[in-house]
Design a protein around this motif. Structure first.
Motif, PDB file in Angstrom:
ATOM      1  N   GLN A 172      29.327   7.312 -11.543  1.00  0.00           N
ATOM      2  CA  GLN A 172      29.765   6.414 -10.473  1.00  0.00           C
ATOM      3  C   GLN A 172      30.950   7.016  -9.716  1.00  0.00           C
ATOM      4  O   GLN A 172      30.995   6.989  -8.490  1.00  0.00           O
ATOM      5  N   ALA A 173      31.919   7.577 -10.443  1.00  0.00           N
ATOM      6  CA  ALA A 173      33.094   8.176  -9.801  1.00  0.00           C
ATOM      7  C   ALA A 173      32.685   9.335  -8.904  1.00  0.00           C
ATOM      8  O   ALA A 173      33.187   9.493  -7.789  1.00  0.00           O
ATOM      9  N   GLN A 174      31.759  10.147  -9.377  1.00  0.00           N
ATOM     10  CA  GLN A 174      31.294  11.263  -8.558  1.00  0.00           C
ATOM     11  C   GLN A 174      30.550  10.779  -7.321  1.00  0.00           C
ATOM     12  O   GLN A 174      30.692  11.356  -6.227  1.00  0.00           O
ATOM     13  N   ALA A 175      29.767   9.727  -7.467  1.00  0.00           N
ATOM     14  CA  ALA A 175      29.023   9.183  -6.328  1.00  0.00           C
ATOM     15  C   ALA A 175      29.979   8.669  -5.256  1.00  0.00           C
ATOM     16  O   ALA A 175      29.756   8.864  -4.056  1.00  0.00           O
ATOM     17  N   VAL A 176      31.061   8.016  -5.695  1.00  0.00           N
ATOM     18  CA  VAL A 176      32.056   7.512  -4.745  1.00  0.00           C
ATOM     19  C   VAL A 176      32.732   8.673  -4.023  1.00  0.00           C
ATOM     20  O   VAL A 176      32.905   8.648  -2.791  1.00  0.00           O
ATOM     21  N   MET A 177      33.105   9.711  -4.754  1.00  0.00           N
ATOM     22  CA  MET A 177      33.778  10.841  -4.126  1.00  0.00           C
ATOM     23  C   MET A 177      32.861  11.596  -3.177  1.00  0.00           C
ATOM     24  O   MET A 177      33.319  12.162  -2.175  1.00  0.00           O
ATOM     25  N   ARG A 178      31.562  11.592  -3.467  1.00  0.00           N
ATOM     26  CA  ARG A 178      30.632  12.244  -2.542  1.00  0.00           C
ATOM     27  C   ARG A 178      30.637  11.539  -1.190  1.00  0.00           C
ATOM     28  O   ARG A 178      30.530  12.168  -0.145  1.00  0.00           O
ATOM     29  N   VAL A 179      30.779  10.218  -1.218  1.00  0.00           N
ATOM     30  CA  VAL A 179      30.867   9.465   0.038  1.00  0.00           C
ATOM     31  C   VAL A 179      32.211   9.730   0.724  1.00  0.00           C
ATOM     32  O   VAL A 179      32.268  10.027   1.926  1.00  0.00           O
ATOM     33  N   LEU A 180      33.300   9.637  -0.047  1.00  0.00           N
ATOM     34  CA  LEU A 180      34.636   9.727   0.545  1.00  0.00           C
ATOM     35  C   LEU A 180      34.934  11.106   1.125  1.00  0.00           C
ATOM     36  O   LEU A 180      35.707  11.227   2.084  1.00  0.00           O
ATOM     37  N   LYS A 181      34.343  12.150   0.560  1.00  0.00           N
ATOM     38  CA  LYS A 181      34.618  13.510   1.043  1.00  0.00           C
ATOM     39  C   LYS A 181      33.499  14.068   1.924  1.00  0.00           C
ATOM     40  O   LYS A 181      33.483  15.263   2.213  1.00  0.00           O
ATOM     41  N   SER A 182      32.611  13.200   2.366  1.00  0.00           N
ATOM     42  CA  SER A 182      31.475  13.644   3.167  1.00  0.00           C
ATOM     43  C   SER A 182      31.721  13.382   4.647  1.00  0.00           C
ATOM     44  O   SER A 182      32.664  12.668   5.022  1.00  0.00           O
ATOM     45  N   PRO A 183      30.860  13.924   5.517  1.00  0.00           N
ATOM     46  CA  PRO A 183      30.950  13.625   6.951  1.00  0.00           C
ATOM     47  C   PRO A 183      30.700  12.155   7.265  1.00  0.00           C
ATOM     48  O   PRO A 183      30.909  11.726   8.399  1.00  0.00           O
ATOM     49  N   GLU A 184      30.256  11.381   6.280  1.00  0.00           N
ATOM     50  CA  GLU A 184      30.057   9.937   6.478  1.00  0.00           C
ATOM     51  C   GLU A 184      31.380   9.189   6.612  1.00  0.00           C
ATOM     52  O   GLU A 184      31.388   8.027   7.014  1.00  0.00           O
ATOM     53  N   THR A 185      32.485   9.821   6.235  1.00  0.00           N
ATOM     54  CA  THR A 185      33.772   9.134   6.140  1.00  0.00           C
ATOM     55  C   THR A 185      34.797   9.736   7.095  1.00  0.00           C
ATOM     56  O   THR A 185      34.829  10.943   7.310  1.00  0.00           O
ATOM     57  N   ASP A 186      35.639   8.875   7.654  1.00  0.00           N
ATOM     58  CA  ASP A 186      36.814   9.287   8.427  1.00  0.00           C
ATOM     59  C   ASP A 186      37.987   8.413   8.003  1.00  0.00           C
ATOM     60  O   ASP A 186      37.834   7.193   7.839  1.00  0.00           O
ATOM     61  N   VAL A 187      39.150   9.030   7.846  1.00  0.00           N
ATOM     62  CA  VAL A 187      40.376   8.293   7.546  1.00  0.00           C
ATOM     63  C   VAL A 187      41.244   8.315   8.800  1.00  0.00           C
ATOM     64  O   VAL A 187      41.699   9.380   9.229  1.00  0.00           O
ATOM     65  N   HIS A 188      41.453   7.151   9.393  1.00  0.00           N
ATOM     66  CA  HIS A 188      42.271   7.032  10.599  1.00  0.00           C
ATOM     67  C   HIS A 188      43.684   6.590  10.210  1.00  0.00           C
ATOM     68  O   HIS A 188      43.858   5.772   9.293  1.00  0.00           O
ATOM     69  N   LEU A 189      44.664   7.101  10.922  1.00  0.00           N
ATOM     70  CA  LEU A 189      46.055   6.754  10.648  1.00  0.00           C
ATOM     71  C   LEU A 189      46.658   6.040  11.858  1.00  0.00           C
ATOM     72  O   LEU A 189      46.559   6.529  12.982  1.00  0.00           O
ATOM     73  N   VAL A 190      47.271   4.889  11.596  1.00  0.00           N
ATOM     74  CA  VAL A 190      47.887   4.082  12.645  1.00  0.00           C
ATOM     75  C   VAL A 190      49.390   4.331  12.630  1.00  0.00           C
ATOM     76  O   VAL A 190      50.010   4.377  11.554  1.00  0.00           O
ATOM     77  N   THR A 191      49.972   4.475  13.800  1.00  0.00           N
ATOM     78  CA  THR A 191      51.407   4.742  13.875  1.00  0.00           C
ATOM     79  C   THR A 191      52.005   4.079  15.108  1.00  0.00           C
ATOM     80  O   THR A 191      51.292   3.483  15.922  1.00  0.00           O
ATOM     81  N   LEU A 192      53.299   4.158  15.207  1.00  0.00           N
ATOM     82  CA  LEU A 192      54.042   3.765  16.406  1.00  0.00           C
ATOM     83  C   LEU A 192      54.718   5.010  16.963  1.00  0.00           C
ATOM     84  O   LEU A 192      54.858   6.008  16.264  1.00  0.00           O
ATOM     85  N   LEU A 193      55.159   4.940  18.202  1.00  0.00           N
ATOM     86  CA  LEU A 193      55.868   6.080  18.788  1.00  0.00           C
ATOM     87  C   LEU A 193      57.339   6.037  18.395  1.00  0.00           C
ATOM     88  O   LEU A 193      58.242   5.973  19.231  1.00  0.00           O
ATOM     89  N   GLU A 194      57.551   6.061  17.092  1.00  0.00           N
ATOM     90  CA  GLU A 194      58.900   6.064  16.523  1.00  0.00           C
ATOM     91  C   GLU A 194      58.963   7.144  15.455  1.00  0.00           C
ATOM     92  O   GLU A 194      57.941   7.504  14.854  1.00  0.00           O
ATOM     93  N   GLU A 195      60.159   7.643  15.207  1.00  0.00           N
ATOM     94  CA  GLU A 195      60.310   8.829  14.364  1.00  0.00           C
ATOM     95  C   GLU A 195      59.774   8.635  12.952  1.00  0.00           C
ATOM     96  O   GLU A 195      59.012   9.472  12.449  1.00  0.00           O
ATOM     97  N   MET A 196      60.151   7.541  12.273  1.00  0.00           N
ATOM     98  CA  MET A 196      59.736   7.365  10.878  1.00  0.00           C
ATOM     99  C   MET A 196      58.225   7.180  10.725  1.00  0.00           C
ATOM    100  O   MET A 196      57.598   7.856   9.889  1.00  0.00           O
TER     101      MET A 196
END
Length: 324
Positions: A172-196
């Protein structure tokens, strides 16, 4: 379009809002999206002005073009019962463990187990198909933990697969990682225009890439409107004679040049200087974000605050910027 879109960001950047707007933006032309919450805050229910979400997939919105948005608030305890039933067929025995408090005990003393259950449930929704072999959802959007712990959260199944060398847990763990590290997945990052927030975003990009996890887009949230363009800032109010500014204010009906209008000059110049400083800071932070070769999107600060109508407005902004 990636089938699993994970949305993270520093606390206070509005990642839940962006995840919800993204779910609406992607649910176009009859598509179905699932918006998954993993932190137990019921933020999705608040945004869509609905009652608290149960541990079941529930339709919460209809997007333009007839698309549908479903939502799921994952409960780690109930997810563990699903897990025990799926792989060990415990059934009533699993429910007995819950009554005895064993399930709560397990998810409390082993935070890694909690993350395994949360990511596993989201990936199961990504892989699920109906009787005709079609995916249940065109896209799953996860409102994930903050940037500071997103890499460990997503990578926890790699650690579990290493600890459990064989058996259903390992598989099960390997199956999950295959999804998370595949082209099926994208990790988007939200930010503000502030230094921190920008620095935490940059650190998050580096950590995700080092772990082999796919980084998608950077979404800058709550961008304030530009009041002056670069030409106006280069001219600068400070270079304009004070008497000319006072006469202009007087001509606009703000009192005589030597009276009320004259008294407004100093506050006006101070405000202009503050704006120029913020404009320069935001430009510098945009440049920092642009160094990492990722698509960069900006969402406006909504002057009237965020309500359900504002959420649809942000979804429209994302579609117009090619996120669909």
């Amino acid at each position: 379009m990636s089938r699993l879109q994970v949305v993270s960001g520093k606390g206070g950047t509005g990642k839940t809002t962006v995840a919800a707007a993204l779910a609406l933006a992607l649910a176009t032309e009859g598509k179905r999206t699932l918006l998954v919450e993993v932190e137990g805050r019921q933020g999705i229910a608040q945004l869509f002005e609905t009652e608290a979400l149960p541990y079941e997939e529930r339709k919460i919105a209809v997007a333009p073009g007839g698309g549908e948005v479903y939502a799921l608030a994952i409960d780690p305890e109930l997810a563990l019962l699903d897990y025990l039933q799926m792989f060990y067929k415990l059934g009533s025995a699993g429910r007995a463990l819950k009554k005895l408090g064993a399930v709560d005990f397990a998810t409390t003393i082993a935070p890694g187990l909690r993350d395994v259950l949360l990511t596993g449930k989201a990936c199961e929704a990504v892989r699920r198909k109906d009787k005709r072999g079609r995916y249940a959802y065109d896209c799953v959007i996860m409102d994930a933990p903050p940037t500071g712990r997103i890499t460990r959260f997503l990578n926890v199944n790699d650690e579990v697969a290493g600890l459990a060398k064989i058996g259903p847990i390992h598989n099960q763990a390997q199956a999950v990682m295959r999804v998370l590290k595949s082209p099926e997945t994208d990790v988007h990052l939200v930010t503000l225009l502030e230094e921190m927030p920008v620095q935490e975003t940059v650190d998050g990009i580096a950590e995700l890439r080092a772990a082999g996890l796919p980084v998608g887009r950077v979404i800058v949230n709550m961008v304030r409107p530009a009041l002056l363009d670069e030409a106006d800032l280069e001219l600068g109010l400070e270079r304009t004679p004070r008497t000319a500014i006072a006469k202009t204010l007087a001509a606009a009906g703000l009192g005589g040049a030597r009276g009320a209008a004259g008294r407004l000059v100093d506050p006006l110049l101070a405000q202009a200087a503050e704006y120029a400083e913020r404009y320069a800071l935001e430009g510098a932070q945009r440049a920092v974000l642009g160094e990492h070769g990722l698509p960069l999107h900006e969402l406006p600060l909504l002057a009237d605050g965020l309500d359900l109508g504002g959420l649809y407005e942000l979804a429209t902004e994302l579609r117009q910027q090619g996120v669909s």
